[in-house]
Write an enzyme that holds these catalytic residues in place. Sequence first.
Site, PDB file in Angstrom:
ATOM      1  N   THR A 181       0.833  -1.222   0.190  1.00 13.29           N
ATOM      2  CA  THR A 181      -0.130  -0.070  -0.229  1.00 13.29           C
ATOM      3  C   THR A 181       0.875   1.236  -0.097  1.00 13.29           C
ATOM      4  OG1 THR A 181      -0.115   0.152   2.340  1.00 13.29           O
ATOM      5  CG2 THR A 181      -1.839  -1.214   1.496  1.00 13.29           C
ATOM      6  N   VAL A 220       0.329  -4.552   2.876  1.00 14.46           N
ATOM      7  CA  VAL A 220       1.477  -4.287   4.067  1.00 14.46           C
ATOM      8  C   VAL A 220       1.989  -2.916   3.601  1.00 14.46           C
ATOM      9  CG1 VAL A 220       2.441  -6.770   3.449  1.00 14.46           C
ATOM     10  CG2 VAL A 220       3.118  -4.871   2.117  1.00 14.46           C
ATOM     11  N   CYS A 221       2.398  -2.531   4.671  1.00 15.72           N
ATOM     12  CA  CYS A 221       2.854  -1.126   4.796  1.00 15.72           C
ATOM     13  C   CYS A 221       3.909  -1.124   5.972  1.00 15.72           C
ATOM     14  CB  CYS A 221       1.744  -0.084   5.193  1.00 15.72           C
ATOM     15  SG  CYS A 221       0.883  -0.303   6.883  1.00 15.72           S
ATOM     16  N   THR A 222       4.482   0.180   6.148  1.00 14.85           N
ATOM     17  CA  THR A 222       5.747   0.216   6.941  1.00 14.85           C
ATOM     18  C   THR A 222       5.522  -0.386   8.333  1.00 14.85           C
ATOM     19  OG1 THR A 222       6.081   2.327   5.753  1.00 14.85           O
ATOM     20  CG2 THR A 222       7.608   1.976   7.921  1.00 14.85           C
ATOM     21  N   ILE A 231       5.548  -4.119   8.039  1.00 12.02           N
ATOM     22  CA  ILE A 231       6.790  -4.708   7.514  1.00 12.02           C
ATOM     23  C   ILE A 231       8.097  -4.671   8.698  1.00 12.02           C
ATOM     24  CG2 ILE A 231       8.739  -4.117   6.243  1.00 12.02           C
ATOM     25  CD1 ILE A 231       6.678  -2.880   4.020  1.00 12.02           C
TER      26      ILE A 231
END
Length: 303
Positions: free
Chosen positions: A133, A177-179, A207
């Site tokens: 994302t 997924v993202c940070t 992540i």
Amino acid sequence: MGKVLIFYKYVHIEFPKRAMKWQQQICTDLGLTGRIILGHEGINGTVGGTDESCERYKEIMAKHPLFNDIDFKESAGGADCFSKLQIKIKDEIVHLGLDPVAVSPKDGGQHLTADQVHQLLETHPDDLVVLDTRNDFEWAIGKFTNSVTSDIKNFREFPEYIEKNLDQFKDKQVLMVCTAGIRCERATAVLQQKGVAKKVFQIRGGIHRYVEQFPEGFFRGKNYVFDNRIALKVNDDVLGSCYLCSKPCDDYNNCLNAECNRHFISCKPCEQDYNSTCSDRCRDLVAQRKVHIREKRQPIVHY
Ligand SMILES: [Zn+2]
Ligand SMILES: [Zn+2]
């Protein structure tokens, strides 16, 4: 050396202004810098300081009834990772451009632990799609192997991306997924509400938590962060390439021409050849002093 804490919680805050003043007070007392966004829908923060200040901050938060169970993600850093302390109130604690009530984390995808994610990626069922994302400049230097990425430059473009690409997610299990997890809380809700995907998942802690446990796992390269560190190295893979010469590289720079200020990947030789600018044109303009020259600190890019 100190730390950077990344954290968020979607929780109803009745009086965000009061919370803002309180946060301002604690962070100032502890010498923390960074960004905290508060709203009726919750809190989203990234702060840096000494180890002691960060520990103290977590202790204070742990005593607050609304914030006592926050999952703080930590990495090496400090107060110098940010130029100042900024605390703001906004409708959305991450700007997606959608009504926080209509698109709320309670309609989001199922949270998977890092272990569960790793297992899912190892077995990799045929109908699994890993959807990143994040913005293009983030996944350019690190991403999950075989993940679907988009060329968005800002998270608020994400709903439109989903709308235009619904076919890709039809009858699929989608792992988003993202940070550090916050963007997926509502991004998964956007997809879920379309009713096309078979199943929507997100990583608990994003992540950040996955790579802590599996540094040599399915995520390769660097995890981009929104402070002066730019990115956290996860493993030795280099996914990016120099904007100027195309050689493998994953170090970001900002064009010295303040009016251009392009955020781009450049290798050391090109940085020298182009005098820290992004093009012949910008190099000439800077050399002729025809433009303002950017301060030599990295500006903050937002989601
Ligand atoms: Zn180069
Ligand atoms: Zn430039």
